[in-house]
Design a protein around this motif. Sequence first.
Motif, PDB file in Angstrom:
ATOM      1  N   GLU A 265     -27.097  36.497  66.671  1.00 28.18           N
ATOM      2  CA  GLU A 265     -28.296  36.851  65.902  1.00 28.18           C
ATOM      3  C   GLU A 265     -28.931  35.667  65.182  1.00 28.18           C
ATOM      4  OE1 GLU A 265     -29.778  39.757  66.011  1.00 28.18           O
ATOM      5  OE2 GLU A 265     -28.240  40.702  67.239  1.00 28.18           O
ATOM      6  N   THR A 266     -28.237  34.539  65.127  1.00 25.60           N
ATOM      7  CA  THR A 266     -28.759  33.415  64.341  1.00 25.60           C
ATOM      8  C   THR A 266     -29.058  32.169  65.177  1.00 25.60           C
ATOM      9  OG1 THR A 266     -26.498  32.695  63.810  1.00 25.60           O
ATOM     10  CG2 THR A 266     -27.568  34.209  62.261  1.00 25.60           C
ATOM     11  N   GLN A 267     -29.086  32.295  66.480  1.00 28.88           N
ATOM     12  CA  GLN A 267     -29.344  31.130  67.328  1.00 28.88           C
ATOM     13  C   GLN A 267     -30.707  30.519  67.041  1.00 28.88           C
ATOM     14  OE1 GLN A 267     -28.793  32.547  71.344  1.00 28.88           O
ATOM     15  NE2 GLN A 267     -26.583  32.296  71.250  1.00 28.88           N
ATOM     16  N   LYS A 268     -30.736  29.188  67.066  1.00 28.54           N
ATOM     17  CA  LYS A 268     -31.976  28.399  66.917  1.00 28.54           C
ATOM     18  C   LYS A 268     -32.637  28.545  65.551  1.00 28.54           C
ATOM     19  CE  LYS A 268     -31.574  27.150  71.207  1.00 28.54           C
ATOM     20  NZ  LYS A 268     -30.842  25.944  71.472  1.00 28.54           N
ATOM     21  N   LYS A 269     -31.870  28.979  64.562  1.00 29.60           N
ATOM     22  CA  LYS A 269     -32.399  29.070  63.206  1.00 29.60           C
ATOM     23  C   LYS A 269     -31.456  28.355  62.259  1.00 29.60           C
ATOM     24  CE  LYS A 269     -34.874  33.423  63.527  1.00 29.60           C
ATOM     25  NZ  LYS A 269     -35.061  34.754  62.949  1.00 29.60           N
ATOM     26  N   ASN A 270     -32.008  27.863  61.172  1.00 26.26           N
ATOM     27  CA  ASN A 270     -31.181  27.441  60.053  1.00 26.26           C
ATOM     28  C   ASN A 270     -30.732  28.715  59.347  1.00 26.26           C
ATOM     29  OD1 ASN A 270     -31.604  24.467  60.104  1.00 26.26           O
ATOM     30  ND2 ASN A 270     -33.725  25.091  59.809  1.00 26.26           N
ATOM     31  N   ILE A 271     -29.544  28.679  58.798  1.00 30.92           N
ATOM     32  CA  ILE A 271     -28.995  29.862  58.148  1.00 30.92           C
ATOM     33  C   ILE A 271     -28.491  29.508  56.760  1.00 30.92           C
ATOM     34  CG2 ILE A 271     -27.203  31.666  58.262  1.00 30.92           C
ATOM     35  CD1 ILE A 271     -29.283  31.842  60.500  1.00 30.92           C
ATOM     36  N   VAL A 272     -28.796  30.367  55.802  1.00 32.02           N
ATOM     37  CA  VAL A 272     -28.104  30.356  54.519  1.00 32.02           C
ATOM     38  C   VAL A 272     -27.193  31.570  54.537  1.00 32.02           C
ATOM     39  CG1 VAL A 272     -28.295  30.582  52.022  1.00 32.02           C
ATOM     40  CG2 VAL A 272     -29.963  29.199  53.279  1.00 32.02           C
ATOM     41  N   LEU A 273     -25.902  31.317  54.612  1.00 34.94           N
ATOM     42  CA  LEU A 273     -24.891  32.372  54.573  1.00 34.94           C
ATOM     43  C   LEU A 273     -24.277  32.327  53.182  1.00 34.94           C
ATOM     44  CD1 LEU A 273     -23.204  34.497  56.208  1.00 34.94           C
ATOM     45  CD2 LEU A 273     -21.575  32.641  56.612  1.00 34.94           C
ATOM     46  N   PHE A 274     -24.430  33.432  52.443  1.00 37.43           N
ATOM     47  CA  PHE A 274     -23.877  33.411  51.089  1.00 37.43           C
ATOM     48  C   PHE A 274     -22.995  34.631  50.848  1.00 37.43           C
ATOM     49  CE2 PHE A 274     -27.535  36.096  50.366  1.00 37.43           C
ATOM     50  CZ  PHE A 274     -27.206  36.907  49.281  1.00 37.43           C
ATOM     51  N   PHE A 275     -21.994  34.418  50.020  1.00 45.66           N
ATOM     52  CA  PHE A 275     -21.027  35.448  49.673  1.00 45.66           C
ATOM     53  C   PHE A 275     -21.173  35.790  48.197  1.00 45.66           C
ATOM     54  CE2 PHE A 275     -19.386  33.276  53.329  1.00 45.66           C
ATOM     55  CZ  PHE A 275     -18.631  34.197  54.041  1.00 45.66           C
ATOM     56  N   TRP A 276     -21.009  37.062  47.878  1.00 43.19           N
ATOM     57  CA  TRP A 276     -20.947  37.472  46.482  1.00 43.19           C
ATOM     58  C   TRP A 276     -19.768  38.430  46.324  1.00 43.19           C
ATOM     59  CZ3 TRP A 276     -24.276  39.850  49.875  1.00 43.19           C
ATOM     60  CH2 TRP A 276     -24.323  41.238  49.869  1.00 43.19           C
ATOM     61  N   PRO A 277     -19.255  38.596  45.097  1.00 41.15           N
ATOM     62  CA  PRO A 277     -18.032  39.372  44.916  1.00 41.15           C
ATOM     63  C   PRO A 277     -18.171  40.874  45.170  1.00 41.15           C
ATOM     64  CG  PRO A 277     -18.690  38.308  42.847  1.00 41.15           C
ATOM     65  CD  PRO A 277     -19.620  37.820  43.906  1.00 41.15           C
ATOM     66  N   MET A 278     -19.120  41.550  44.484  1.00 39.51           N
ATOM     67  CA  MET A 278     -19.212  43.004  44.616  1.00 39.51           C
ATOM     68  C   MET A 278     -20.623  43.482  44.292  1.00 39.51           C
ATOM     69  SD  MET A 278     -15.727  44.467  42.850  1.00 39.51           S
ATOM     70  CE  MET A 278     -15.932  43.521  41.352  1.00 39.51           C
ATOM     71  N   ASP A 279     -20.999  44.570  44.941  1.00 42.41           N
ATOM     72  CA  ASP A 279     -22.251  45.249  44.606  1.00 42.41           C
ATOM     73  C   ASP A 279     -22.120  45.928  43.234  1.00 42.41           C
ATOM     74  OD1 ASP A 279     -22.883  44.496  47.178  1.00 42.41           O
ATOM     75  OD2 ASP A 279     -23.153  46.518  47.952  1.00 42.41           O
ATOM     76  N   PHE A 280     -23.252  46.265  42.658  1.00 42.70           N
ATOM     77  CA  PHE A 280     -23.322  46.963  41.373  1.00 42.70           C
ATOM     78  C   PHE A 280     -22.588  46.209  40.260  1.00 42.70           C
ATOM     79  CE2 PHE A 280     -24.236  50.414  44.365  1.00 42.70           C
ATOM     80  CZ  PHE A 280     -25.382  50.962  43.783  1.00 42.70           C
TER      81      PHE A 280
END
Length: 194
Positions: free
Chosen positions: A31-46
């Motif tokens: 899904e991310t071919q030929k694009k720059n990606i910012v992949l970010f993680f966060w701990p929890m929703d709400f």
Amino acid sequence: MNLVTHYAPNFIAPALLKNGSIVDNFNFKKETQKKNIVLFFWPMDFTFVCPTEIISFNEKYPEFQKKNTEIIGVSRDSVFVHQAWQNTPIKKGGIGKIQYTLISDIQGNIQDSYDVAHPILGVSLRATFVIDTNGIIKHQIVNDLPFGRNINEILRIIDAIQFHEKNGDVCPANWKSGKNAMHPSKDGLIKYYN
């Protein structure tokens, strides 16, 4: 673990897509071919700091799009919790409609492959990876849970990556788009300071 200069680990996981639909098998690499990606993680929703980051990414999303950059967020919550969080108004602790994909990492396999799990709590630290169009991680930063990330700095890093790819010159400390860069040589350094 430092992943800079390595290929970004692939994953296939449930996702809440930017159009609001849910898929069970979002293939990150495909899904991310030929694009720059910012992949970010966060701990929890709400939670508390997390929505400020997610909303800030969302507000800056058009700027990322202009830089051929897609944003993808990951936490251990289910896609249904992501969806409920989007359906909760911002003024009531929600995040509202988000223009980018949110991934569910219930088992923690993705956070483990990127080595960003909190050592005691098991949730993700506030980790950000900038990945180039070839799938190579060019930048990573990991914050402890109390500290939100700077979205403008992530945009600056993308500018620097794209500038270097286009020109071959390197970007000195505090460089911003439109400012002087330098040729990676002793003469280039001397010229920069003169």
